[in-house]
Design a protein around this motif. Structure first.
Motif, short mmCIF file in Angstrom:
data_model
loop_
_atom_site.label_atom_id
_atom_site.label_comp_id
_atom_site.label_asym_id
_atom_site.label_seq_id
_atom_site.Cartn_x
_atom_site.Cartn_y
_atom_site.Cartn_z
N LYS A 37 13.77 0.41 -1.66
CA LYS A 37 14.79 0.36 -0.67
C LYS A 37 14.18 0.62 0.69
O LYS A 37 14.37 0.02 1.73
N LYS A 38 13.61 1.92 0.77
CA LYS A 38 12.67 2.41 1.99
C LYS A 38 11.54 1.51 2.58
O LYS A 38 11.39 1.60 3.72
N GLY A 39 10.64 1.07 1.46
CA GLY A 39 9.84 0.08 1.86
C GLY A 39 8.49 1.15 1.73
O GLY A 39 7.41 0.71 2.27
N TYR A 40 8.41 2.29 1.23
CA TYR A 40 7.32 2.98 1.32
C TYR A 40 7.51 4.11 0.39
O TYR A 40 8.36 4.37 -0.15
N VAL A 41 6.20 4.78 -0.09
CA VAL A 41 6.25 5.88 -1.23
C VAL A 41 6.34 7.07 -0.27
O VAL A 41 5.49 7.12 0.66
N PRO A 42 7.18 7.79 -0.58
CA PRO A 42 7.18 9.42 0.09
C PRO A 42 5.88 10.27 0.14
O PRO A 42 5.06 10.31 -0.83
N SER A 43 5.62 10.88 1.18
CA SER A 43 4.47 11.42 1.38
C SER A 43 3.75 12.30 0.46
O SER A 43 2.88 12.56 -0.05
N GLU A 44 4.57 12.89 -0.28
CA GLU A 44 4.54 14.04 -1.28
C GLU A 44 4.22 13.32 -2.53
O GLU A 44 3.82 13.84 -3.63
N ARG A 45 4.65 11.96 -2.75
CA ARG A 45 4.30 11.21 -3.95
C ARG A 45 2.86 10.16 -3.94
O ARG A 45 2.60 9.74 -4.66
N MET A 46 2.73 9.90 -2.61
CA MET A 46 1.70 8.86 -2.41
C MET A 46 0.46 8.97 -2.88
O MET A 46 -0.14 8.12 -3.40
N ASN A 47 -0.25 10.21 -2.90
CA ASN A 47 -1.61 10.47 -3.52
C ASN A 47 -1.34 10.19 -5.09
O ASN A 47 -2.36 9.58 -5.64
N PHE A 48 -0.43 10.80 -5.45
CA PHE A 48 -0.11 10.42 -7.21
C PHE A 48 0.04 9.04 -7.37
O PHE A 48 -0.76 8.57 -8.54
N VAL A 49 0.78 8.49 -6.83
CA VAL A 49 1.10 7.12 -7.04
C VAL A 49 -0.22 6.15 -6.67
O VAL A 49 -0.44 5.25 -7.60
N ALA A 50 -1.07 6.54 -5.81
CA ALA A 50 -2.30 5.97 -5.60
C ALA A 50 -3.29 6.00 -6.75
O ALA A 50 -3.95 5.14 -7.12
#
Length: 67
Positions: A37-50
């Motif tokens: 919905k936001k169109g991005y992964v929050p900074s606290e999760r982005m490295n994990f998701v990457a």
């Protein structure tokens, strides 16, 4: 949904769906849905998701990489 978020959704769907992804990573599925919905992964999760998906962190949250 932009190209990167579409790529993320395809990866999540191919690997069991949002509920499965959320449960296996101790996240609320509503939180994962919120990323789309936001169109991005929050900074606290982005490295994990990457790390999980192979999608570059800078693509998952471009605001964290202004240059």
């Amino acid at each position: 949904m932009d190209k990167v978020m579409n790529e993320l959704m395809q990866w999540i769907q191919a690997n069991g769906g949002i509920v499965q992804f959320a449960q296996s990573h101790n996240l609320r599925y509503q939180s994962v849905q919120g990323w789309f919905k936001k169109g991005y992964v929050p900074s606290e999760r982005m490295n994990f998701v990457a790390e999980q998906t192979g999608i570059e962190a800078r693509k998952l949250n471009p605001a964290c990489f202004p240059n």
